[in-house]
Design a protein around this motif. Sequence first.
Motif, PDB file in Angstrom:
ATOM      1  N   MET A 165     -14.874  76.476  74.283  1.00 19.92           N
ATOM      2  CA  MET A 165     -15.528  76.361  75.573  1.00 19.92           C
ATOM      3  C   MET A 165     -15.319  74.968  76.187  1.00 19.92           C
ATOM      4  SD  MET A 165     -17.380  77.955  77.712  1.00 19.92           S
ATOM      5  CE  MET A 165     -18.582  77.803  78.931  1.00 19.92           C
ATOM      6  N   THR A 166     -15.388  73.931  75.352  1.00 15.45           N
ATOM      7  CA  THR A 166     -15.217  72.568  75.824  1.00 15.45           C
ATOM      8  C   THR A 166     -13.801  72.361  76.375  1.00 15.45           C
ATOM      9  OG1 THR A 166     -16.765  71.820  74.141  1.00 15.45           O
ATOM     10  CG2 THR A 166     -15.431  70.139  75.200  1.00 15.45           C
ATOM     11  N   ASN A 167     -12.824  72.897  75.678  1.00 15.62           N
ATOM     12  CA  ASN A 167     -11.440  72.755  76.137  1.00 15.62           C
ATOM     13  C   ASN A 167     -11.240  73.427  77.494  1.00 15.62           C
ATOM     14  OD1 ASN A 167     -10.661  71.279  73.944  1.00 15.62           O
ATOM     15  ND2 ASN A 167      -9.921  73.054  72.792  1.00 15.62           N
ATOM     16  N   PHE A 168     -11.891  74.557  77.708  1.00 18.69           N
ATOM     17  CA  PHE A 168     -11.790  75.260  78.986  1.00 18.69           C
ATOM     18  C   PHE A 168     -12.380  74.419  80.117  1.00 18.69           C
ATOM     19  CE2 PHE A 168     -13.726  78.085  82.166  1.00 18.69           C
ATOM     20  CZ  PHE A 168     -12.576  78.674  82.650  1.00 18.69           C
ATOM     21  N   ILE A 187     -12.767  71.108  80.201  1.00 19.83           N
ATOM     22  CA  ILE A 187     -11.914  69.937  80.410  1.00 19.83           C
ATOM     23  C   ILE A 187     -10.652  70.337  81.186  1.00 19.83           C
ATOM     24  CG2 ILE A 187     -10.465  68.221  79.245  1.00 19.83           C
ATOM     25  CD1 ILE A 187     -12.614  68.112  77.045  1.00 19.83           C
ATOM     26  N   GLY A 188     -10.063  71.468  80.813  1.00 16.78           N
ATOM     27  CA  GLY A 188      -8.875  71.952  81.514  1.00 16.78           C
ATOM     28  C   GLY A 188      -9.168  72.295  82.968  1.00 16.78           C
ATOM     29  N   THR A 189     -10.320  72.913  83.214  1.00 14.35           N
ATOM     30  CA  THR A 189     -10.708  73.253  84.581  1.00 14.35           C
ATOM     31  C   THR A 189     -10.942  71.991  85.413  1.00 14.35           C
ATOM     32  OG1 THR A 189     -11.759  75.268  83.770  1.00 14.35           O
ATOM     33  CG2 THR A 189     -12.374  74.541  85.966  1.00 14.35           C
ATOM     34  N   LEU A 193      -9.153  68.248  89.643  1.00 16.79           N
ATOM     35  CA  LEU A 193      -8.773  66.886  90.062  1.00 16.79           C
ATOM     36  C   LEU A 193      -7.310  66.821  90.487  1.00 16.79           C
ATOM     37  CD1 LEU A 193     -10.658  64.724  87.415  1.00 16.79           C
ATOM     38  CD2 LEU A 193     -11.204  65.005  89.834  1.00 16.79           C
ATOM     39  N   LEU A 194      -6.440  67.511  89.787  1.00 18.74           N
ATOM     40  CA  LEU A 194      -5.024  67.525  90.154  1.00 18.74           C
ATOM     41  C   LEU A 194      -4.825  68.199  91.512  1.00 18.74           C
ATOM     42  CD1 LEU A 194      -2.141  66.859  89.282  1.00 18.74           C
ATOM     43  CD2 LEU A 194      -2.035  69.107  88.205  1.00 18.74           C
ATOM     44  N   THR A 195      -5.547  69.276  91.767  1.00 14.99           N
ATOM     45  CA  THR A 195      -5.461  69.954  93.057  1.00 14.99           C
ATOM     46  C   THR A 195      -5.945  69.057  94.186  1.00 14.99           C
ATOM     47  OG1 THR A 195      -5.829  72.059  91.939  1.00 14.99           O
ATOM     48  CG2 THR A 195      -6.169  72.017  94.322  1.00 14.99           C
TER      49      THR A 195
END
Length: 85
Positions: free
Chosen positions: A1-4, A6-8, A13-15
């Motif tokens: 869940m944490t990885n999801f 962080i990825g989101t 931020l990239l968008t």
Amino acid sequence: MTNFLIGTAFAVLLTLAIATVVTGVITALKVGPPPPSITRHGRWELRQLPDGTTEYTWIARQAGHFSPETNPDNRKPHGRHRVAR
């Protein structure tokens, strides 16, 4: 869940970063090139327009041209304004 999460967050931020760059490029293209700068060498002159009105206009001094107002002592130019002979 944490990885999801962080990825989101990274994807959001990239968008936002890409959207900021695209907006800046579009704005720069709409604005166009900057107007020519007014140098400190010259004078303001009152000019009469064809319709009879008057306006003040900046008259830039030509390189190598030393009028009495820019060269009151009638000295020869020096430095990069030296006249080639």
